[in-house]
Design an enzyme around this catalytic site. Sequence first.
Site, PDB file in Angstrom:
ATOM      1  N   MET A 165       0.900  -1.245  -0.081  1.00 43.30           N
ATOM      2  CA  MET A 165       0.029   0.042   0.002  1.00 43.30           C
ATOM      3  C   MET A 165       0.720   1.275   0.056  1.00 43.30           C
ATOM      4  O   MET A 165       1.716   1.272   0.657  1.00 43.30           O
ATOM      5  CB  MET A 165      -1.017   0.081   1.194  1.00 43.30           C
ATOM      6  N   TYR A 442       4.767   2.980  12.493  1.00 43.73           N
ATOM      7  CA  TYR A 442       3.963   2.980  11.261  1.00 43.73           C
ATOM      8  C   TYR A 442       2.515   2.417  11.365  1.00 43.73           C
ATOM      9  O   TYR A 442       2.167   1.957  12.211  1.00 43.73           O
ATOM     10  CB  TYR A 442       4.695   2.178  10.154  1.00 43.73           C
ATOM     11  N   GLU A 443       1.831   2.597  10.099  1.00 38.61           N
ATOM     12  CA  GLU A 443       0.490   2.385  10.171  1.00 38.61           C
ATOM     13  C   GLU A 443      -0.255   3.400  11.121  1.00 38.61           C
ATOM     14  O   GLU A 443      -1.349   3.139  11.680  1.00 38.61           O
ATOM     15  CB  GLU A 443       0.028   1.084  10.395  1.00 38.61           C
ATOM     16  N   GLY A 444       0.107   4.737  11.234  1.00 37.40           N
ATOM     17  CA  GLY A 444      -0.472   5.515  12.123  1.00 37.40           C
ATOM     18  C   GLY A 444       0.197   5.295  13.312  1.00 37.40           C
ATOM     19  O   GLY A 444       0.085   4.320  14.090  1.00 37.40           O
TER      20      GLY A 444
END
Length: 598
Positions: A165, A442-444
Site C-alpha cells: 500500500m 507505522y500504520e499511524g
Amino acid sequence: MPLYNPPIRDMHFVMHEVLKVADEYKTMPRHAEVDVDTINAVLEEGGKFASEVLLPLNISGDEEGCTLDRDTHEVATPKGFKQAFAQYVEGGWPALSCDPAYGGQGLPIVVNQCFFEMLNSANQAWTMYPGLSHGAYEALHAHGTEEQKRLYLPRLTSGEWTGTMCLTEPHCGTDLGLLRTKAEPQADGTYRITGQKIFISAGEHDMAANIVHLVLARLPDAPAGSKGISLFIVPKYRIQPDGTLGERNGVYCGGLEHKMGIHGNATAQIVLDGAVGTLVGQPNKGLQAMFVMMNAARIGVGMQSLGLTEVAYQNALAYAKDRLQSRSLSGPKAKDKPADPIIVHPDVRRMLLTAKAYAEGGRALNLYCAFLIDRELHHPDEKVRKESGELVALLTPIVKAFLTDNGHIATNACMQVFGGHGYVKEWGMEQFVRDNRINMIYEGTNTIQSLDLLGRKVLGNQGATLKKFGKMIAKLVEEEGVNEQMAEFINPVAYLGEQMTKFTTELGFRGFQNAEEVGAAAVDYLRVAGHLVFGYFWARMAQVALREIAAGNTDPFYQGKLQTARFYFARLFPETAALMRSARSGAKVLMDTDAALA
C-alpha cells in the site's frame, strides 16, 4: 542463534478453552466444518515452518539487509528469503484464510492470526512481505470490480504475486489530505499515475513474479483535502486480459531507507512516472477502500509486537535459568554451584513476568479481534455481524498501540535480563528491540491511534460501543462476583469499568469546551482502555484456570496462568491510576509552554 518454540499450547487455551471458537464456528455456514483437530493440525505445521525455515534467517537477514541495483531498480532480498517464500507458497500458506472462490482455503481469520504470530516471532522482516499482501487482498476483495478480482485475487491468494500500500509521500505522512500524486484519466479507462511515495514496506523485491501496488492519488478535478483522494491498482508489470504479465510499468524503486531495524524488509522509495493504473471503487472515495487495508495492517502490526514479545520472553527465560550471578537474597539456592541462576532474583522475575503477561494478554485480545472479524464476515445474524464490526473498530487502535507499546516495554526488559550480553548482536535480543521500535510508528503512530480511539471511536458515538464492551465486563462480574477465588481478578476490572464511565464523560465535557483537552489526554486514555481490556481477558483466563484446577486437573499450565494473572493485576494493572491522574492534568500544562520550548 535465538531459540523459538511456537506457543501452541497457549493458543489452544485461548481458542478452545476461553473463546471456544470451534463451537461458535458451527453457527457460521462458512466455517461449520472447522473443528478443533483441524485448527490444531494447521497450527502444528505452521509452527514448524516458522521455527525451522524462518527463524534461522532472522539474524542473517538483519545483518545482510536488502540491496538495490540502481541501474535496474531491482532489489535483492537477503540470502534465503526468496527460497523461504517459495516454500511458503508451495505449502499453500498464503491461501489459508482467503476466499475459496479465488483459490483460498477458507479457514477462519483466527487460524491465520495464530500462524502470523508465529511468523512474526521467527522473522518479522520476512513476514512483512506476505503480510502486506493480505491487506491488498482484503481491500480488493471488498472494493474491487469483478474484473479486478478475477485478475488479481487468485494470484494474491496463491502467493504468485505480492501487494503493497502506497500512501506516504515526502511531505505527507498521516495527513493524507496533503498528498500530491496525480492520476490522469486515459481514453481506454486507465489512468497515468505520477508522483513519489516513501516508506513503502516490501515495495520492491525478488521474491514474487509481480508486485501489486495500491496507490492513493488525486484526479485532476478532485476537491482539496482527504475528500479528493482516489485509490488505484498499479502493478509492477502490466496485466494482460488473460492474466499473464505484460510490459514493465512506470513504477520503480528509487532508493531504500536505511533503518534502525527490520533490515530484511525492503522499505522503498517508490517513483511513479506515468505508471498505468486502474481505479478501485468510486472516484474521490479512495480512503474508504484503503481503510480496509489500513485496519487489517493495524491489527497486523499489533501481531508483530506480540510475536516479538513472545520470542524475547522465551529467550530471556532460558537465559535467566542458565546464567549464574550472585546469590539469592534469602540464601543460596544452587548450593552445588558457585552462584545462583539469576531467575532467583525478584527483579529478574518482574521483567520476565512483565513480558509473559503482556504476551499472553495480547494473544487473548488479538485472537478475540480475529474471531470478531470472522463473525462480522460470516455470522448469519445481521445484528451479530454489526455488533462484531463495531467492537473490532473500537479495539483496533488498542491492538495497534497498546500491544506495540507493551512490546517496547517487554523487549527492552528481556534485553535487560541478559545484562551486557543483551546489548551485543550474537544473542539476538537487541534486534528484537530494534525491530519492534517501528511498530509504534507505522500504520499511524500510537498517538494517532489514541486520538482515533478517544476522539472518534468513543466520544464520536457518545461511548455507545464502549458501553457494549462494558456489558461484557458486567456479565463476567455477574457470573463470578460472589466467587471469593475470583475476587482478586474481578474486583479490579469491575472498579476500573465503573471509573472508566466517569473518566470518559469528564474528558468528553472538557473536549467539548476545548478540543486540545482530547489531544492532551488521548495517549493516557488509550493505555487505561488497554488495561481495561487486558484485565477483562486476564480475568476470563483466570476463570478457566480455576475451574480446571477445581475439577482436579493437575496440569501445571493452569497454575502458571493463575500466577501470571496475579502478577498482572498486582504489578501492571495499577498503572491505570497514575494514567488517569496524568490525563486529568489537562492541556494547559502542555500548551502553555512557549517559554519552555523557545
